[in-house]
Motif scaffolding. Structure first.
Motif: not given
Length: 125
Positions: A16-20
């Motif tokens: 999956x992906x996340x953007x901080x």
């Protein structure tokens, strides 16, 4: 007083992906360097990605090269870390850091001047 406030952490499955995001305020330097560090349970805080406030000199830890992208929006004084193809070993608390002097991902965390409070990222297999 300088403040760095991280957001965007969470729990995702592997792949999956996340953007901080790191919102900065009151940094009293025209030019500075900032980046992301990660601290896994029981391990030292390590550099993940860094760049200058002029969006130059981007650097990444080998383990995230090609999966993570550091960027910034100067108008918003915000630093980002786009994390794709996440792996369980990416789990940890992610911190935003800034310093008036250049630093790489190999910098010792204790040498940097400004820090955020951190945001938790958990990647499950």
């Amino acid at each position: 007083q300088v403040t760095l406030v991280e957001s965007g952490g969470g729990s995702v499955q592997a792949g999956g992906s996340l953007k901080l995001s790191c919102s900065a305020s009151k940094i009293p330097h025209v030019r500075y360097y900032w980046g992301w560090f990660r601290q896994a349970p029981g391990k030292e805080r390590e550099g993940i990605a860094s760049m200058s406030s002029e969006a130059l000199n981007k650097g990444y830890r080998d383990s995230v090269q090609g999966r993570f992208t550091i960027s910034q929006d100067n108008a918003k004084n915000t630093l980002y870390l786009q994390m794709d193809n996440l792996k369980p070993e990416d789990t940890g608390v992610y911190y935003c850091a800034a310093d008036p002097w250049p630093f790489s991902v190999n910098a010792k965390a204790t040498s940097l001047q400004y820090w955020g409070q951190g945001t938790q990222v958990t990647v499950s297999a």
